[in-house]
Each structure stands twice: as structure tokens, then as C-alpha cells.
Design an enzyme around this catalytic site. Structure first.
Site, PDB file in Angstrom:
ATOM      1  CG  ASP A  15       2.944   4.395  -4.098  1.00 23.89           C
ATOM      2  OD1 ASP A  15       2.918   5.500  -3.557  1.00 23.89           O
ATOM      3  OD2 ASP A  15       2.126   3.508  -3.864  1.00 23.89           O
ATOM      4  CG  HIS A  73      -3.831   0.382  -8.200  1.00 21.30           C
ATOM      5  ND1 HIS A  73      -5.169   0.330  -7.907  1.00 21.30           N
ATOM      6  CD2 HIS A  73      -3.273   1.221  -7.289  1.00 21.30           C
ATOM      7  CE1 HIS A  73      -5.412   1.110  -6.874  1.00 21.30           C
ATOM      8  NE2 HIS A  73      -4.285   1.662  -6.483  1.00 21.30           N
ATOM      9  CG  HIS A 104      -2.053   0.839   1.302  1.00 21.65           C
ATOM     10  ND1 HIS A 104      -2.446   1.643   0.272  1.00 21.65           N
ATOM     11  CD2 HIS A 104      -2.913   1.123   2.329  1.00 21.65           C
ATOM     12  CE1 HIS A 104      -3.488   2.387   0.658  1.00 21.65           C
ATOM     13  NE2 HIS A 104      -3.784   2.090   1.907  1.00 21.65           N
TER      14      HIS A 104
HETATM   15  N1  CMC Z   1       5.428  -7.242 -10.019  1.00 23.83           N
HETATM   16  C1  CMC Z   1       5.324  -8.470 -10.601  1.00 23.83           C
HETATM   17  N2  CMC Z   1       4.162  -9.152 -10.711  1.00 23.83           N
HETATM   18  C2  CMC Z   1       3.060  -8.575 -10.211  1.00 23.83           C
HETATM   19  C3  CMC Z   1       3.096  -7.309  -9.598  1.00 23.83           C
HETATM   20  C4  CMC Z   1       4.333  -6.627  -9.510  1.00 23.83           C
HETATM   21  N3  CMC Z   1       4.413  -5.420  -8.944  1.00 23.83           N
HETATM   22  N4  CMC Z   1       1.861  -6.975  -9.183  1.00 23.83           N
HETATM   23  C5  CMC Z   1       1.065  -7.998  -9.520  1.00 23.83           C
HETATM   24  N5  CMC Z   1       1.782  -8.967 -10.142  1.00 23.83           N
HETATM   25  C6  CMC Z   1       1.255 -10.208 -10.721  1.00 23.83           C
HETATM   26  C7  CMC Z   1       0.853 -11.201  -9.644  1.00 23.83           C
HETATM   27  O1  CMC Z   1       1.923 -12.034  -9.269  1.00 23.83           O
HETATM   28  C8  CMC Z   1      -0.264 -11.940 -10.338  1.00 23.83           C
HETATM   29  O2  CMC Z   1       0.323 -12.846 -11.261  1.00 23.83           O
HETATM   30  P1  CMC Z   1      -0.433 -14.255 -11.606  1.00 23.83           P
HETATM   31  O3  CMC Z   1      -1.755 -13.867 -12.199  1.00 23.83           O
HETATM   32  O4  CMC Z   1       0.495 -14.915 -12.552  1.00 23.83           O
HETATM   33  O5  CMC Z   1      -0.568 -14.965 -10.280  1.00 23.83           O
HETATM   34  C9  CMC Z   1      -0.959 -10.859 -11.163  1.00 23.83           C
HETATM   35  O6  CMC Z   1       0.051  -9.885 -11.423  1.00 23.83           O
HETATM   36  C10 CMC Z   1      -2.145 -10.203 -10.451  1.00 23.83           C
HETATM   37  O7  CMC Z   1      -1.668  -9.645  -9.228  1.00 23.83           O
HETATM   38  P2  CMC Z   1      -2.435  -9.654  -7.845  1.00 23.83           P
HETATM   39  O8  CMC Z   1      -1.428  -9.771  -6.742  1.00 23.83           O
HETATM   40  O9  CMC Z   1      -3.538 -10.645  -7.874  1.00 23.83           O
HETATM   41  O10 CMC Z   1      -3.064  -8.209  -7.837  1.00 23.83           O
HETATM   42  P3  CMC Z   1      -3.690  -7.483  -6.601  1.00 23.83           P
HETATM   43  O11 CMC Z   1      -4.769  -6.609  -7.131  1.00 23.83           O
HETATM   44  O12 CMC Z   1      -4.074  -8.440  -5.523  1.00 23.83           O
HETATM   45  O13 CMC Z   1      -2.485  -6.589  -6.025  1.00 23.83           O
HETATM   46  C11 CMC Z   1      -0.946  -4.824  -5.741  1.00 23.83           C
HETATM   47  C12 CMC Z   1      -2.283  -5.272  -6.354  1.00 23.83           C
HETATM   48  C13 CMC Z   1      -0.826  -3.294  -5.846  1.00 23.83           C
HETATM   49  C14 CMC Z   1      -0.922  -5.186  -4.230  1.00 23.83           C
HETATM   50  C15 CMC Z   1       0.216  -5.523  -6.491  1.00 23.83           C
HETATM   51  O14 CMC Z   1       0.167  -5.200  -7.860  1.00 23.83           O
HETATM   52  C16 CMC Z   1       1.571  -5.150  -5.895  1.00 23.83           C
HETATM   53  O15 CMC Z   1       1.970  -5.733  -4.882  1.00 23.83           O
HETATM   54  N6  CMC Z   1       2.304  -4.157  -6.513  1.00 23.83           N
HETATM   55  C17 CMC Z   1       3.580  -3.730  -5.989  1.00 23.83           C
HETATM   56  C18 CMC Z   1       3.379  -2.853  -4.776  1.00 23.83           C
HETATM   57  C19 CMC Z   1       2.869  -1.473  -5.127  1.00 23.83           C
HETATM   58  O16 CMC Z   1       3.392  -0.809  -6.011  1.00 23.83           O
HETATM   59  N7  CMC Z   1       1.841  -1.031  -4.370  1.00 23.83           N
HETATM   60  C20 CMC Z   1       1.284   0.301  -4.500  1.00 23.83           C
HETATM   61  C21 CMC Z   1      -0.077   0.328  -5.094  1.00 23.83           C
HETATM   62  S1  CMC Z   1      -0.560   1.989  -5.531  1.00 23.83           S
HETATM   63  C22 CMC Z   1      -0.657   2.823  -4.034  1.00 23.83           C
HETATM   64  C23 CMC Z   1      -1.925   2.566  -3.327  1.00 23.83           C
HETATM   65  O17 CMC Z   1      -2.992   2.964  -3.852  1.00 23.83           O
HETATM   66  O18 CMC Z   1      -1.859   1.974  -2.226  1.00 23.83           O
END
Ligand code: CMC
Length: 426
Positions: free
Chosen positions: A362, A304, A263
């Protein structure tokens, strides 16, 4: 009510009402399912609306974000952060006189009592600013508890003003503590972001000398972070607040939730990652790690939960980022070269395209804050500072209408009931 959804349980069909949104997706009302002996299952709340809200709207596919109906691009371009705070709290933009009075109210509430400042002496200079900020905001509950009526709109507005006013002072105090420097008190003659920069980087007793470009870029960062509907920290504030907890304690819970790298902690994690990568020739190695399912490494600042095409905040932030880099003359910094290479590869590789992973706010705010000379451990504290009006607006909105304590159900998978075995028989 527009339409219904039918559900058949053990051969018996019944209707579930569909609640109509003013914009965006309608919502199936599943509240009656409990009477039919079923819960719904939605870990991470991917498909679940937990409340009604009239504050912020996001269309993740179209990359739309509005506060009270106003597009984020217009607000970031034309408004001041305190104007946006007023809008989030009151639902309407202020008139000139309302805005002047609001600014004065905030300026009046920025100072922190001297005895309260002693709280910081319990921390070492190695303490993370987020830990100090969390403790300090929770500590305000001690000061504002007796006589506070959370069901009074007037008391809620006063809490909102206190929190919006005091968060820059407390965040700056956390920073000054971390560098072992004396606190710089707020200066009522300065703007909101300007004051924060002066409290962080000024010298006590000396006239403020804050760059107008940096203050304006920071004000924009605050606007872009001001609200984001039911994200993890805002939902935490709502759940904590739903127990009728003190608002300062509920906001401290939100600050704790924000800290995580998935987050708000992502802006700090972006810089840590760029430092770890170190040079452009190592980018492909880290991209390969991000794609490897056996490796927990993720590209910080990418992806995201809601935005699946682009993050509108990132678009605004990207241009502001370039302006700050030019102003600071650091466009060719090696770390920024790494960031540019990452951005290009991630935009071109199938893995990221298929999963719709784009640079989020971010990614660019981390780089911008770095160029502004803000120390990395302060990044998430700045996010908290920007998000304050959103948290408090959601808390107040919840309390202004009937609400229930936040209390999810579970799919129980543990043992069925069994008899206790005394220790000497196990
Ligand atoms: N790098 C590599 N792979 C990723 C990433 C990433 N940053 N983010 C998602 N994936 C992959 C994930 O492994 C999954 O792959 P598969 O379908 O093969 O299993 C797919 O993309 C879908 O991801 P998810 O984890 O199901 O997506 P989510 O909606 O649950 O998570 C997130 C969203 C923001 C937590 C995640 O993208 C992440 O951890 N990003 C990095 C941290 C980050 O930049 N966070 C700030 C978000 S913006 C600020 C805010 O509003 O808080």
C-alpha cells in the site's frame, strides 16, 4: 497424516492429529478438543487455520507469494490481470482459445442496466466511492438472486464472471458520481484496465485515449492485489458465504471489511499521512509519534501481519512505481520526497527493524496511484477491483466441498448467571 501433538488435560493425555500442508506449515487439528471440554483461544487468528485452500500460498518470512503455485513476480511481469483471474478461478492458466473466450465473457458482462444505474442518484457527490461500491455490489444481489444455485459450479462461475466484469464499471460509476460527471459506458474494444481508466477519465461519446503505460501499470496493480489467502476481507467473504448468503451480498461484506485503514484502506491512508506530514523536515516528528506507545498514530503503509521481512508485492510495486513516476515526470514531487525520507528512516531505525516493519504494497501503490492522477478516495475501490477474483475464488472453493457455517467461540469473562432485579428495586 505425518505426526501428532499430545495434549494433557487433567492428567489425561490424548493425541491431536497434525494435518500436512503441501507447502508450508502443518496444522494441528483441534476439532476434537470440544469433546474434551475445551476451546482454543486465538484472537485475531494469529495461529489458526480456518479452512483448507489450494489457491494462494504465502511464506511471510521468505517473502513468497504464489497464486496456484505461480510466483507473483512472474505473474506481474508476464500475465494480464484477466489471465490471473482465470487462473485463480480455474486453478490452471488458460489456453489461448480459453483466454479469448473468457475475455469475451467478461466484456459481454461489463455493462450495467440503466435502471440499476439509478441507484447512484441516491448518493451525494460527497459520498465516498467505497460506500457507493459496497451498496452497488450488494444491490446486484437483487438482480441475481432468484434461480441462483450456489451449489452449482456453473452458477458460481457465472457469478464470478459477472462480478469480475461489473466491478470496474461500478467503481468507475462511483468515481463519476463523486465528480458529478455523466457515466461513460464500458467499451468492448478496450482491455480490462484500459476500460476502467476510460470509464473514469474518458468523455461519453468520444474515442478512448488511454495511456498504454498507465493501463499496463494499473493491470499490474490489479494482479498484485488479486488474492492474498485468508486476509480479513477474504475471511469475511467466506464467513458471510458460509451462511449460504447470496454471493453478491457476501462480496459486499468483503468490500466493507477491506475499507478499513488497517487493510485495504491503507493505500488511501498513506496519501493522507504524506499530506499531513507535508515536508521532509517533519518526517522525524511523525516517526517519533509512530514509536510512541501513548500515541495511536501508526506509519500507514508499514508492517504486515504475515510478511515479516519484505512484502514481495511491494518489491514489484516499487519498480513499477518508479516507472510511472518517470513517465509522468513527477519524480521530484514534494510528497514523494516525504515518502522517500520515511522509507529511509523506517528502514534504518531500530524500532522498525526490531519489529520487522517494512513498507508494504500500500505504501508504493498509494504513491503510484497518486502519480497516475487517480484521486485518493478511489484507491481502496481499486484494491477492491483487483481483489475481486480472489474473493470469488475463495467463496467458490468453500462451496465446492463440505463446509461449516463460520462460527467462532469465545472466552467468556462476563458475569455468571444472576437474577433480574425489577426496575423499581434498582
Ligand atoms: N507503525 C508503527 N508501529 C507499528 C506499525 C506501524 N505501521 N505496525 C505495527 N507496529 C508495531 C505495533 O505497535 C507493535 O508494537 P509493540 O510490539 O511494541 O506493541 C508491533 O509493531 C507489532 O504490530 P501488530 O499490530 O501486533 O501487528 P499486526 O500483525 O497485528 O498488524 C498491521 C499488522 C498491517 C495491521 C499493522 O502493521 C498496521 O496497522 N500497519 C499500518 C496499516 C497498513 O499499512 N496496512 C496495510 C497492510 S498491507 C495491505 C493488506 O494486505 O491488507
Amino acid at each position: 497424516m505425518k505426526h501428532t501433538v499430545q495434549i494433557t488435560i487433567d492428567g489425561v493425555t490424548s493425541d491431536l492429529p497434525v494435518l500436512e500442508a503441501s507447502v508450508g506449515l502443518d496444522v494441528v487439528d483441534v476439532r476434537s478438543l470440544i469433546q474434551k471440554g475445551l476451546y482454543t483461544y486465538d484472537p485475531g487468528f494469529l495461529s489458526t487455520a480456518a479452512c483448507e485452500s489450494a489457491i494462494t500460498y504465502i511464506d511471510g518470512d521468505a517473502g513468497v507469494l504464489t497464486y496456484r503455485g505461480y510466483p507473483i513476480e512472474q505473474l506481474a511481469d508476464q500475465a494480464e490481470h484477466l489471465e490471473v483471474c482465470y487462473l485463480l478461478l480455474h486453478g490452471e492458466l488458460p489456453s489461448a482459445s480459453e483466454f479469448a473466450a473468457f475475455k469475451q465473457d467478461i466484456a459481454d458482462r461489463m455493462p450495467i442496466d440503466e435502471h440499476f444505474a439509478n441507484l447512484f442518484s441516491g448518493f451525494t457527490s460527497e459520498s465516498h466511492p467505497m460506500s457507493m461500491l459496497c451498496a452497488a455490489v450488494a444491490g446486484l444481489a437483487a438482480q441475481f438472486h432468484d434461480g441462483l444455485d450456489i451449489y452449482s459450479a456453473e452458477h458460481r462461475l457465472e457469478s464470478a464472471k459477472q462480478l469480475i466484469a461489473k466491478i470496474p464499471t461500478l467503481a468507475a460509476m462511483s468515481y463519476r458520481k463523486s465528480i458529478g460527471a455523466a457515466f461513460v459506458p464500458p467499451d468492448p474494444s478496450l482491455g480490462y484496465a484500459e476500460n476502467f481508466l476510460n470509464m473514469c477519465f474518458g468523455t461519453p461519446g468520444q474515442a478512448p485515449n488511454v495511456s498504454a503505460t498507465l493501463a499496463s501499470a494499473l493491470d499490474k496493480i490489479f494482479i498484485l492485489h488479486a488474492d492474498h489467502e485468508q486476509n480479513a476481507s477474504t475471511s469475511t467473504v467466506r464467513i458471510a458465504g458460509s451462511t449460504e448468503a447470496n454471493p453478491y451480498a457476501a462480496i459486499a461484506a468483503g468490500i466493507a471489511a477491506l475499507w478499513g485503514p488497517s487493510h485495504g484502506g491503507a493505500n488511501e491512508a498513506v496519501l493522507d499521512m504524506l499530506n499531513e506530514i507535508g515536508s521532509v523536515d517533519r518526517v522525524s516528528e511523525f516517526v517519533a509519534r509512530a514509536k510512541d506507545k501513548e500515541d495511536p498514530f501508526k506509519l500507514m503503509g508499514f508492517g504486515h501481519r504475515v510478511y515479516k521481512n519484505f512484502d514481495p508485492r511491494a518489491t514489484v510495486m516499487q519498480s513499477s512505481c518508479h516507472a510511472v513516476l518517470a513517465e509522468q515526470g513527477v519524480e521530484n514531487e514534494p510528497l514523494l520526497e516525504v515518502a522517500k525520507a520515511l522509507e529511509t528512516i523506517a528502514r534504518e531505525e531500530d524500532y522498525f527493524i526490531e519489529r520487522r516493519l517494512y513498507p508494504n504494497i500500500d505504501f508504493y501503490s498509494g504513491i503510484t496511484l497518486k502519480a497516475m492522477g487517480i484521486p485518493t478516495p478511489m484507491y481502496t475501490a481499486l484494491f477492491a477491483l483487483g481483489r475481486m477474483p480472489g474473493w470469488i475464488a475463495h467463496w467458490s472453493e468453500m462451496l465446492s466441498a463440505p463446509f461449516k457455517i463460520g462460527r467462532p467461540r469465545q472466552l467468556y469473562l462476563g458475569p455468571a448467571s444472576r437474577d433480574f432485579i425489577p426496575l423499581n428495586e434498582r
